[in-house]
Design a protein around this motif. Structure first.
Motif, PDB file in Angstrom:
ATOM      1  N   VAL A  93       8.731  -5.095   8.729  1.00  0.00           N
ATOM      2  CA  VAL A  93       8.377  -4.157   9.674  1.00  0.00           C
ATOM      3  C   VAL A  93       6.917  -4.429   9.774  1.00  0.00           C
ATOM      4  O   VAL A  93       6.167  -4.246  10.610  1.00  0.00           O
ATOM      5  N   GLU A  94       6.048  -4.586   8.517  1.00  0.00           N
ATOM      6  CA  GLU A  94       4.577  -4.689   8.713  1.00  0.00           C
ATOM      7  C   GLU A  94       4.287  -5.924   9.469  1.00  0.00           C
ATOM      8  O   GLU A  94       3.179  -5.664   9.954  1.00  0.00           O
ATOM      9  N   ALA A  95       5.026  -6.907   9.524  1.00  0.00           N
ATOM     10  CA  ALA A  95       4.641  -8.019  10.387  1.00  0.00           C
ATOM     11  C   ALA A  95       4.799  -7.858  11.721  1.00  0.00           C
ATOM     12  O   ALA A  95       4.207  -8.480  12.549  1.00  0.00           O
ATOM     13  N   ARG A  96       5.500  -6.718  12.360  1.00  0.00           N
ATOM     14  CA  ARG A  96       5.425  -6.310  13.570  1.00  0.00           C
ATOM     15  C   ARG A  96       4.542  -5.107  13.978  1.00  0.00           C
ATOM     16  O   ARG A  96       4.684  -4.459  14.782  1.00  0.00           O
ATOM     17  N   PHE A  97       3.376  -4.659  13.055  1.00  0.00           N
ATOM     18  CA  PHE A  97       2.553  -3.859  13.358  1.00  0.00           C
ATOM     19  C   PHE A  97       1.829  -4.324  14.525  1.00  0.00           C
ATOM     20  O   PHE A  97       1.738  -5.513  14.832  1.00  0.00           O
ATOM     21  N   THR A  98       1.251  -3.605  15.294  1.00  0.00           N
ATOM     22  CA  THR A  98       0.766  -3.945  16.820  1.00  0.00           C
ATOM     23  C   THR A  98      -0.838  -4.191  16.222  1.00  0.00           C
ATOM     24  O   THR A  98      -1.102  -3.937  15.178  1.00  0.00           O
ATOM     25  N   PRO A  99      -1.303  -5.070  17.148  1.00  0.00           N
ATOM     26  CA  PRO A  99      -2.607  -5.512  16.929  1.00  0.00           C
ATOM     27  C   PRO A  99      -3.703  -4.530  16.816  1.00  0.00           C
ATOM     28  O   PRO A  99      -4.626  -4.570  15.841  1.00  0.00           O
ATOM     29  N   TRP A 100      -3.441  -3.332  17.453  1.00  0.00           N
ATOM     30  CA  TRP A 100      -4.572  -2.085  17.095  1.00  0.00           C
ATOM     31  C   TRP A 100      -3.898  -1.250  15.989  1.00  0.00           C
ATOM     32  O   TRP A 100      -5.021  -0.558  15.458  1.00  0.00           O
ATOM     33  N   PHE A 101      -2.951  -1.375  15.396  1.00  0.00           N
ATOM     34  CA  PHE A 101      -2.522  -0.712  14.222  1.00  0.00           C
ATOM     35  C   PHE A 101      -2.796  -1.427  13.200  1.00  0.00           C
ATOM     36  O   PHE A 101      -3.349  -0.715  11.888  1.00  0.00           O
ATOM     37  N   THR A 102      -2.617  -2.713  13.165  1.00  0.00           N
ATOM     38  CA  THR A 102      -2.784  -3.516  11.820  1.00  0.00           C
ATOM     39  C   THR A 102      -4.227  -3.300  11.067  1.00  0.00           C
ATOM     40  O   THR A 102      -4.602  -3.172   9.885  1.00  0.00           O
ATOM     41  N   PRO A 103      -5.509  -3.326  12.120  1.00  0.00           N
ATOM     42  CA  PRO A 103      -6.621  -3.158  11.394  1.00  0.00           C
ATOM     43  C   PRO A 103      -6.840  -1.739  10.459  1.00  0.00           C
ATOM     44  O   PRO A 103      -7.516  -1.788   9.608  1.00  0.00           O
ATOM     45  N   ALA A 104      -6.258  -0.904  11.029  1.00  0.00           N
ATOM     46  CA  ALA A 104      -6.239   0.466  10.457  1.00  0.00           C
ATOM     47  C   ALA A 104      -5.440   0.445   9.376  1.00  0.00           C
ATOM     48  O   ALA A 104      -5.751   1.033   8.140  1.00  0.00           O
ATOM     49  N   TYR A 105      -4.254  -0.076   9.337  1.00  0.00           N
ATOM     50  CA  TYR A 105      -3.589  -0.334   8.063  1.00  0.00           C
ATOM     51  C   TYR A 105      -4.155  -0.963   6.950  1.00  0.00           C
ATOM     52  O   TYR A 105      -3.939  -0.755   5.864  1.00  0.00           O
ATOM     53  N   VAL A 114      -6.257   6.549   0.473  1.00  0.00           N
ATOM     54  CA  VAL A 114      -6.709   7.733   0.445  1.00  0.00           C
ATOM     55  C   VAL A 114      -6.134   8.761   1.574  1.00  0.00           C
ATOM     56  O   VAL A 114      -5.984   9.940   1.151  1.00  0.00           O
ATOM     57  N   GLU A 115      -6.371   8.367   2.758  1.00  0.00           N
ATOM     58  CA  GLU A 115      -6.011   9.307   3.888  1.00  0.00           C
ATOM     59  C   GLU A 115      -4.352   9.476   4.020  1.00  0.00           C
ATOM     60  O   GLU A 115      -3.639   8.510   3.252  1.00  0.00           O
ATOM     61  N   ASN A 116      -3.881  10.271   4.518  1.00  0.00           N
ATOM     62  CA  ASN A 116      -2.384  10.583   4.540  1.00  0.00           C
ATOM     63  C   ASN A 116      -1.845   9.529   5.436  1.00  0.00           C
ATOM     64  O   ASN A 116      -0.557   9.029   4.914  1.00  0.00           O
ATOM     65  N   SER A 117      -2.173   8.776   6.224  1.00  0.00           N
ATOM     66  CA  SER A 117      -1.886   7.644   7.057  1.00  0.00           C
ATOM     67  C   SER A 117      -3.006   6.604   7.766  1.00  0.00           C
ATOM     68  O   SER A 117      -3.945   7.113   7.980  1.00  0.00           O
ATOM     69  N   PRO A 118      -2.605   5.576   8.212  1.00  0.00           N
ATOM     70  CA  PRO A 118      -3.578   4.756   8.794  1.00  0.00           C
ATOM     71  C   PRO A 118      -3.874   5.394  10.287  1.00  0.00           C
ATOM     72  O   PRO A 118      -4.991   5.004  10.677  1.00  0.00           O
ATOM     73  N   PHE A 119      -3.134   6.375  10.791  1.00  0.00           N
ATOM     74  CA  PHE A 119      -3.427   6.907  11.877  1.00  0.00           C
ATOM     75  C   PHE A 119      -4.904   7.699  11.684  1.00  0.00           C
ATOM     76  O   PHE A 119      -5.466   8.140  13.017  1.00  0.00           O
ATOM     77  N   ALA A 120      -5.159   8.185  10.610  1.00  0.00           N
ATOM     78  CA  ALA A 120      -6.409   8.946  10.353  1.00  0.00           C
ATOM     79  C   ALA A 120      -7.602   8.124  10.233  1.00  0.00           C
ATOM     80  O   ALA A 120      -8.752   8.673  10.284  1.00  0.00           O
ATOM     81  N   ARG A 121      -7.472   6.859  10.213  1.00  0.00           N
ATOM     82  CA  ARG A 121      -8.670   5.856  10.069  1.00  0.00           C
ATOM     83  C   ARG A 121      -9.318   5.763  11.325  1.00  0.00           C
ATOM     84  O   ARG A 121      -8.666   5.943  12.396  1.00  0.00           O
ATOM     85  N   GLU A 122     -10.633   5.450  11.476  1.00  0.00           N
ATOM     86  CA  GLU A 122     -11.444   5.418  12.340  1.00  0.00           C
ATOM     87  C   GLU A 122     -10.988   4.004  13.143  1.00  0.00           C
ATOM     88  O   GLU A 122     -11.219   3.879  14.371  1.00  0.00           O
ATOM     89  N   GLU A 123     -10.728   2.931  12.500  1.00  0.00           N
ATOM     90  CA  GLU A 123     -10.166   1.732  13.009  1.00  0.00           C
ATOM     91  C   GLU A 123      -9.162   1.943  13.957  1.00  0.00           C
ATOM     92  O   GLU A 123      -8.777   0.770  14.648  1.00  0.00           O
ATOM     93  N   TYR A 124      -8.341   2.908  13.867  1.00  0.00           N
ATOM     94  CA  TYR A 124      -7.014   3.093  14.915  1.00  0.00           C
ATOM     95  C   TYR A 124      -7.623   3.530  16.076  1.00  0.00           C
ATOM     96  O   TYR A 124      -7.466   4.634  16.435  1.00  0.00           O
ATOM     97  N   VAL A 125      -7.367   2.672  16.993  1.00  0.00           N
ATOM     98  CA  VAL A 125      -7.968   3.003  18.439  1.00  0.00           C
ATOM     99  C   VAL A 125      -6.620   2.255  19.250  1.00  0.00           C
ATOM    100  O   VAL A 125      -6.754   1.304  19.874  1.00  0.00           O
ATOM    101  N   PRO A 126      -5.959   2.971  19.758  1.00  0.00           N
ATOM    102  CA  PRO A 126      -4.744   2.285  20.614  1.00  0.00           C
ATOM    103  C   PRO A 126      -5.240   2.030  22.039  1.00  0.00           C
ATOM    104  O   PRO A 126      -6.343   2.819  22.457  1.00  0.00           O
ATOM    105  N   PRO A 127      -4.503   1.372  22.726  1.00  0.00           N
ATOM    106  CA  PRO A 127      -5.188   0.802  24.081  1.00  0.00           C
ATOM    107  C   PRO A 127      -5.263   2.037  24.873  1.00  0.00           C
ATOM    108  O   PRO A 127      -4.045   2.887  24.925  1.00  0.00           O
TER     109      PRO A 127
END
Length: 207
Positions: A93-105, A114-127
């Motif tokens: 599943v990890e290998a199939r993370f999207t290009p914009w989700f992978t940096p945040a992950y 530390v955060e609840n999930s990668p979605f809380a990271r500033e690196e996560y910027v979906p198109p």
């Protein structure tokens, strides 16, 4: 010079002033009407641009929301695999993370999750996220510009009314009225004309 000659001279001067005021004010009235029309057109264009930008912003936000839903679905599978201690499935599943989700992950893992999930990271910027923000700001700017252009058009329209009053007073001063009344009307017309011109000089011009 006799009294009659003096009065006649004053009357001629009054007539010349009246003609001058009528001529100048007629041109200024036409100019104000032209400018009011131009700013009205600018207002319509700005409102149209604001509406278009708002629609595009909504579309971009929809794209970003769809991307988040996809990432959330894949991430949920990863969480389930981790909970079941199925490392093989988790890696798949990890290998199939999207290009914009992978940096945040990766940043999330590097910082110890530390955060609840990668979605809380500033690196996560979906198109679509940045585009939505930029287009929303553009829409706000265009809307503000439209309101400003509308006010400018209204200002010119009000000035048109003022110059129309000058024309009226000047025309009335030439009617068969008492001498002092005619001169008073013309005097008011001249004062209003000067005030109107002074105000006009402060207005922006659109050619």
């Amino acid at each position: 010079m006799s009294g009659d000659d003096g009065e006649s001279t004053i009357q001629r001067i009054q007539d010349i002033v009246a003609v001058f005021v009528l001529s100048i004010t007629a041109v200024l009235t036409a100019w104000c009407g032209f400018e009011a029309s131009k700013w009205g057109g600018e207002m319509s264009i700005a409102f149209s641009q604001a509406s278009s930008a708002r629609i595009q912003s909504t579309a971009a936000e929809g794209e970003a929301q769809s991307a988040r839903q996809l990432d959330l679905s894949v991430y949920t599978l990863w969480i389930g695999a981790k909970a079941d201690e199925d490392d093989r499935l988790a890696d798949y599943v990890e290998a199939r993370f999207t290009p914009w989700f992978t940096p945040a992950y990766e940043a999330w893992v590097a910082d110890g999750m530390v955060e609840n999930s990668p979605f809380a990271r500033e690196e996560y910027v979906p198109p679509g996220t940045e585009e939505a923000v930029e287009l929303s700001e553009t829409a706000d700017e265009k809307f503000a510009a439209a309101l400003e252009n509308n006010q400018r058009g209204d200002d010119y329209s009000l000035l048109t009314v003022m110059f129309a009053l000058v024309l009226f007073l000047t025309a009335m001063s030439q009617r068969d009225v008492k001498t002092w009344v005619g001169r008073a009307l013309l005097g008011m017309a001249v004062v209003l004309d000067i005030v109107g011109i002074a105000i006009l000089l402060t207005f922006p011009i659109k050619i």
